[in-house]
Scaffold this active site. Sequence first.
Site, PDB file in Angstrom:
ATOM      1  N   PRO A   2       0.804  -1.211   0.000  1.00  0.00           N
ATOM      2  CA  PRO A   2       0.000   0.000   0.000  1.00  0.00           C
ATOM      3  C   PRO A   2       0.839   1.264   0.000  1.00  0.00           C
ATOM      4  O   PRO A   2       1.771   1.411   0.772  1.00  0.00           O
ATOM      5  CB  PRO A   2      -0.782  -0.095   1.312  1.00  0.00           C
ATOM      6  CG  PRO A   2      -0.220  -1.262   2.044  1.00  0.00           C
ATOM      7  CD  PRO A   2       0.996  -1.706   1.353  1.00  0.00           C
ATOM      8  N   GLU A   3       0.458   2.166  -0.857  1.00  0.00           N
ATOM      9  CA  GLU A   3       0.966   3.523  -0.794  1.00  0.00           C
ATOM     10  C   GLU A   3      -0.153   4.372  -0.198  1.00  0.00           C
ATOM     11  O   GLU A   3      -1.160   3.842   0.254  1.00  0.00           O
ATOM     12  CB  GLU A   3       1.387   3.994  -2.181  1.00  0.00           C
ATOM     13  CG  GLU A   3       2.452   3.082  -2.788  1.00  0.00           C
ATOM     14  CD  GLU A   3       2.979   3.558  -4.121  1.00  0.00           C
ATOM     15  OE1 GLU A   3       3.079   4.775  -4.322  1.00  0.00           O
ATOM     16  OE2 GLU A   3       3.272   2.715  -4.979  1.00  0.00           O
TER      17      GLU A   3
END
Length: 274
Positions: A2-3
């Site tokens: 995840p960013e």
Amino acid sequence: MPELPEVETTRLGLMPILGSSVLQLAVIQPRLRQLVPETLRSIIGEQLNTLSRRGKYLLLGTNKGTALIHLGMSGSLRLTATHEPYRKHDHVSLILSNDYSLRFHDPRRFGLFLWLEDEPLQHPLLSSLGPEPLTEQFTPEHLFSLSRKKKSPVKSFIMDGHIVVGVGNIYANEALFYAGIHPLTPANQLLLTDYQRLHQHICRILSIAIERGGTTLRDFVNSKGNPGYFQQELMVYGREAKNCLICQHVLELVRVNNRSTIYCPQCQPAFRSF
DNA sequence: ATGGTGACCTGACCGC
DNA sequence: TGCGGTCAGGTCACCA
């Protein structure tokens, strides 16, 4: 995994847990980057009041303290029915008063699940982070001034959480493409006008990705177990050796800080010497 | 101080 | 079918 957009998507999907209380805690597999089961027990009985985000960290706030959560590369948080069996790589389950459980799942174990009693933003993991990209603290001038002494590649520069938080490998690739900047350009060689374009595209891409529910390449799922859709709009990431969608030139791959970096040699020319 | 590298983990995929 | 190699959305400790 995840960013920032994926973490924000997770946060938005979990808002329904606010107001419920933690009835029980199950630490199924404590091995993570950081997790201390004994301190985490303090969350039992507490009402969940706030759910905020700082960079890629999630902060679940109660009257007594804060659960600090990071999803690492492969982590996800899901809301499941309490009777649902655990899945492989489930690490933590918070059994809530609304008949749901919040499950932290992370195959690669780079994630983190910590209990903090002090002001969470003073914690060493958070205190030295750069500004949030979607706030007015983040400006082209901020990037320009911090970059003056940085000889490292601009891609490493924008992925450094002490400069600006939330820009991971996918969105760094995409923003540099749209800004027409070669990823290996030393950060201190770029002009203010370059950083104005880069800043604009970082903000724009992150905002659109949040609207699309994030990017799912392999395994990102939101709090309901559904994927994101921004991957349909990627211009360079994952498109090595394919044609540039703007100029048809073949996209090239280079490794920057051991991370795959895809760029268009024509749209992102190496016009200065490096 | 700065910048580059390896380490932390598991799983998916590829070629043999 | 299996084996070994490579790669993956992040971050940090450690060196030169």
